[in-house]
Design a protein around this motif. Structure first.
Motif, PDB file in Angstrom:
ATOM      1  N   PRO A   6      84.318  37.523  81.838  1.00  0.00           N
ATOM      2  CA  PRO A   6      84.525  36.146  81.843  1.00  0.00           C
ATOM      3  C   PRO A   6      83.619  35.580  80.698  1.00  0.00           C
ATOM      4  CG  PRO A   6      83.574  37.507  83.800  1.00  0.00           C
ATOM      5  CD  PRO A   6      83.756  38.354  82.499  1.00  0.00           C
ATOM      6  N   ILE A   7      84.253  34.307  80.296  1.00  0.00           N
ATOM      7  CA  ILE A   7      83.565  33.305  79.352  1.00  0.00           C
ATOM      8  C   ILE A   7      82.829  32.311  80.331  1.00  0.00           C
ATOM      9  CG2 ILE A   7      83.825  31.710  77.475  1.00  0.00           C
ATOM     10  CD1 ILE A   7      86.247  33.781  76.824  1.00  0.00           C
ATOM     11  N   ALA A   8      81.553  32.156  80.232  1.00  0.00           N
ATOM     12  CA  ALA A   8      80.814  31.250  80.900  1.00  0.00           C
ATOM     13  C   ALA A   8      81.530  29.657  81.069  1.00  0.00           C
ATOM     14  CB  ALA A   8      79.305  31.210  80.676  1.00  0.00           C
ATOM     15  N   PHE A   9      81.809  29.218  79.890  1.00  0.00           N
ATOM     16  CA  PHE A   9      82.136  27.759  79.708  1.00  0.00           C
ATOM     17  C   PHE A   9      83.602  27.752  80.584  1.00  0.00           C
ATOM     18  CE2 PHE A   9      84.805  24.699  77.565  1.00  0.00           C
ATOM     19  CZ  PHE A   9      84.134  23.486  78.186  1.00  0.00           C
ATOM     20  N   LEU A  10      84.242  28.726  80.080  1.00  0.00           N
ATOM     21  CA  LEU A  10      85.764  28.742  80.858  1.00  0.00           C
ATOM     22  C   LEU A  10      85.691  28.456  82.329  1.00  0.00           C
ATOM     23  CD1 LEU A  10      88.071  30.312  78.141  1.00  0.00           C
ATOM     24  CD2 LEU A  10      87.560  27.811  78.353  1.00  0.00           C
ATOM     25  N   GLU A  11      84.899  29.420  82.795  1.00  0.00           N
ATOM     26  CA  GLU A  11      84.517  29.430  84.218  1.00  0.00           C
ATOM     27  C   GLU A  11      84.050  28.288  84.908  1.00  0.00           C
ATOM     28  OE1 GLU A  11      86.100  32.073  85.976  1.00  0.00           O
ATOM     29  OE2 GLU A  11      86.548  33.035  84.352  1.00  0.00           O
ATOM     30  N   GLU A  12      83.336  27.590  84.014  1.00  0.00           N
ATOM     31  CA  GLU A  12      82.550  26.431  84.523  1.00  0.00           C
ATOM     32  C   GLU A  12      83.850  25.005  84.711  1.00  0.00           C
ATOM     33  OE1 GLU A  12      79.484  24.823  82.325  1.00  0.00           O
ATOM     34  OE2 GLU A  12      78.480  26.628  82.006  1.00  0.00           O
ATOM     35  N   VAL A  13      84.519  25.351  83.776  1.00  0.00           N
ATOM     36  CA  VAL A  13      85.759  24.364  83.904  1.00  0.00           C
ATOM     37  C   VAL A  13      87.037  24.594  84.335  1.00  0.00           C
ATOM     38  CG1 VAL A  13      84.850  22.900  81.992  1.00  0.00           C
ATOM     39  CG2 VAL A  13      86.299  24.627  81.370  1.00  0.00           C
ATOM     40  N   ARG A  14      87.000  25.684  84.843  1.00  0.00           N
ATOM     41  CA  ARG A  14      88.442  26.345  85.359  1.00  0.00           C
ATOM     42  C   ARG A  14      89.166  25.437  86.527  1.00  0.00           C
ATOM     43  NH1 ARG A  14      90.629  31.514  86.491  1.00  0.00           N
ATOM     44  NH2 ARG A  14      88.833  32.448  85.794  1.00  0.00           N
ATOM     45  N   ASN A  15      88.482  24.716  87.381  1.00  0.00           N
ATOM     46  CA  ASN A  15      89.168  23.930  88.443  1.00  0.00           C
ATOM     47  C   ASN A  15      88.965  22.394  87.906  1.00  0.00           C
ATOM     48  OD1 ASN A  15      89.758  26.045  90.003  1.00  0.00           O
ATOM     49  ND2 ASN A  15      87.828  26.164  90.720  1.00  0.00           N
ATOM     50  N   THR A  16      89.061  22.090  86.623  1.00  0.00           N
ATOM     51  CA  THR A  16      88.741  20.840  86.207  1.00  0.00           C
ATOM     52  C   THR A  16      90.424  20.364  85.765  1.00  0.00           C
ATOM     53  OG1 THR A  16      88.402  21.128  83.824  1.00  0.00           O
ATOM     54  CG2 THR A  16      86.601  20.599  85.544  1.00  0.00           C
ATOM     55  N   PRO A  17      90.756  18.985  85.845  1.00  0.00           N
ATOM     56  CA  PRO A  17      92.226  18.836  85.565  1.00  0.00           C
ATOM     57  C   PRO A  17      92.343  19.045  84.331  1.00  0.00           C
ATOM     58  CG  PRO A  17      91.150  16.858  86.806  1.00  0.00           C
ATOM     59  CD  PRO A  17      90.217  17.761  86.440  1.00  0.00           C
ATOM     60  N   HIS A  18      91.418  18.695  83.406  1.00  0.00           N
ATOM     61  CA  HIS A  18      91.782  18.916  81.686  1.00  0.00           C
ATOM     62  C   HIS A  18      90.307  19.273  81.336  1.00  0.00           C
ATOM     63  CE1 HIS A  18      95.471  16.831  82.040  1.00  0.00           C
ATOM     64  NE2 HIS A  18      94.710  15.615  82.784  1.00  0.00           N
ATOM     65  N   ILE A  19      90.508  20.342  80.454  1.00  0.00           N
ATOM     66  CA  ILE A  19      89.638  20.934  79.917  1.00  0.00           C
ATOM     67  C   ILE A  19      88.828  20.164  78.771  1.00  0.00           C
ATOM     68  CG2 ILE A  19      88.809  22.751  78.310  1.00  0.00           C
ATOM     69  CD1 ILE A  19      91.071  24.471  79.484  1.00  0.00           C
ATOM     70  N   CYS A  20      89.257  19.051  77.960  1.00  0.00           N
ATOM     71  CA  CYS A  20      88.637  18.241  77.171  1.00  0.00           C
ATOM     72  C   CYS A  20      89.373  16.792  77.402  1.00  0.00           C
ATOM     73  CB  CYS A  20      88.918  18.954  75.822  1.00  0.00           C
ATOM     74  SG  CYS A  20      90.280  19.141  75.069  1.00  0.00           S
ATOM     75  N   LEU A  21      88.735  15.851  76.447  1.00  0.00           N
ATOM     76  CA  LEU A  21      89.298  14.597  76.507  1.00  0.00           C
ATOM     77  C   LEU A  21      90.701  14.578  75.859  1.00  0.00           C
ATOM     78  CD1 LEU A  21      88.701  11.560  76.998  1.00  0.00           C
ATOM     79  CD2 LEU A  21      87.394  11.448  74.934  1.00  0.00           C
ATOM     80  N   ALA A  22      90.678  15.437  74.639  1.00  0.00           N
ATOM     81  CA  ALA A  22      91.880  15.236  73.955  1.00  0.00           C
ATOM     82  C   ALA A  22      93.040  15.621  74.716  1.00  0.00           C
ATOM     83  CB  ALA A  22      91.792  16.118  72.741  1.00  0.00           C
ATOM     84  N   GLU A  23      92.807  16.881  75.383  1.00  0.00           N
ATOM     85  CA  GLU A  23      93.860  17.324  76.394  1.00  0.00           C
ATOM     86  C   GLU A  23      94.326  16.318  77.639  1.00  0.00           C
ATOM     87  OE1 GLU A  23      94.697  20.816  79.729  1.00  0.00           O
ATOM     88  OE2 GLU A  23      93.137  20.467  78.792  1.00  0.00           O
ATOM     89  N   GLY A  24      93.218  15.476  78.093  1.00  0.00           N
ATOM     90  CA  GLY A  24      93.699  14.496  78.953  1.00  0.00           C
ATOM     91  C   GLY A  24      94.098  13.355  78.557  1.00  0.00           C
ATOM     92  N   LEU A  25      93.707  12.858  77.418  1.00  0.00           N
ATOM     93  CA  LEU A  25      94.467  11.665  76.681  1.00  0.00           C
ATOM     94  C   LEU A  25      96.081  12.204  76.129  1.00  0.00           C
ATOM     95  CD1 LEU A  25      91.693  10.409  74.526  1.00  0.00           C
ATOM     96  CD2 LEU A  25      92.478   9.490  76.611  1.00  0.00           C
TER      97      LEU A  25
END
Length: 162
Positions: A6-25
């Motif tokens: 497991p990679i801690a950060f990726l587990e934290e954001v696993r259920n977010t709609p977008h991992i980063c602002l760039a992806e969301g935009l």
């Protein structure tokens, strides 16, 4: 093959709609562009070309550099997009004050493309504005400008540090 740790950060954001602002935009941009493309079906130009033709209309005779600045993109991308519109007869390139300066201007066909496409483009624009409401529409445009300006600052700082 071994089990992935497991990679801690990726587990934290696993259920977010977008991992980063760039992806969301990018996702938002794809959705908005699809709306414009669908609304402009049958137009002689696509929404990106429409924006470029509108800028050339406003600027009349523009150098590639001036056009790139107004489009807020690099000169290479602008040149590539202009070349397609020249090939298709919507724009022409003439000489400026000297042979090195190239001036971009609308052709009659480009002017006609604008006249034909504007009603469809405006319909797409109005539908989005109505769906968002004036306040959100204005906020999105204002915040987009903020992001553009921050991007320029970030690029300037990176160049200065080098």
């Amino acid at each position: 093959m071994s089990a992935l740790r497991p990679i801690a950060f990726l587990e934290e954001v696993r259920n977010t709609p977008h991992i980063c602002l760039a992806e969301g935009l990018r996702a938002a941009n794809r959705a908005v562009m699809k709306h414009y493309v669908d609304s402009m079906a049958g137009s002689p130009v696509n929404p990106v070309q429409m924006s470029l033709l509108m800028r050339v209309y406003y600027l009349r005779n523009a150098t590639m550099q001036t056009l790139a600045q107004h489009m807020e993109t690099d000169r290479t991308t602008t040149t590539r997009n202009v070349d397609v519109l020249v090939r298709d007869g919507f724009l022409e390139i003439g000489e400026g004050k000297d042979r090195r300066q190239r001036l971009v201007r609308l052709t009659e066909r480009g002017h006609e493309a604008l006249e034909v496409s504007i009603p469809k483009w405006r319909k797409a624009q109005d539908e989005l504005k109505n769906a968002l409401g004036d306040e959100l529409w204005n906020n999105i445009l204002r915040e987009a400008r903020t992001l553009i300006e921050l991007g320029g600052i970030a690029c300037d700082r990176t160049a200065q540090a080098a």
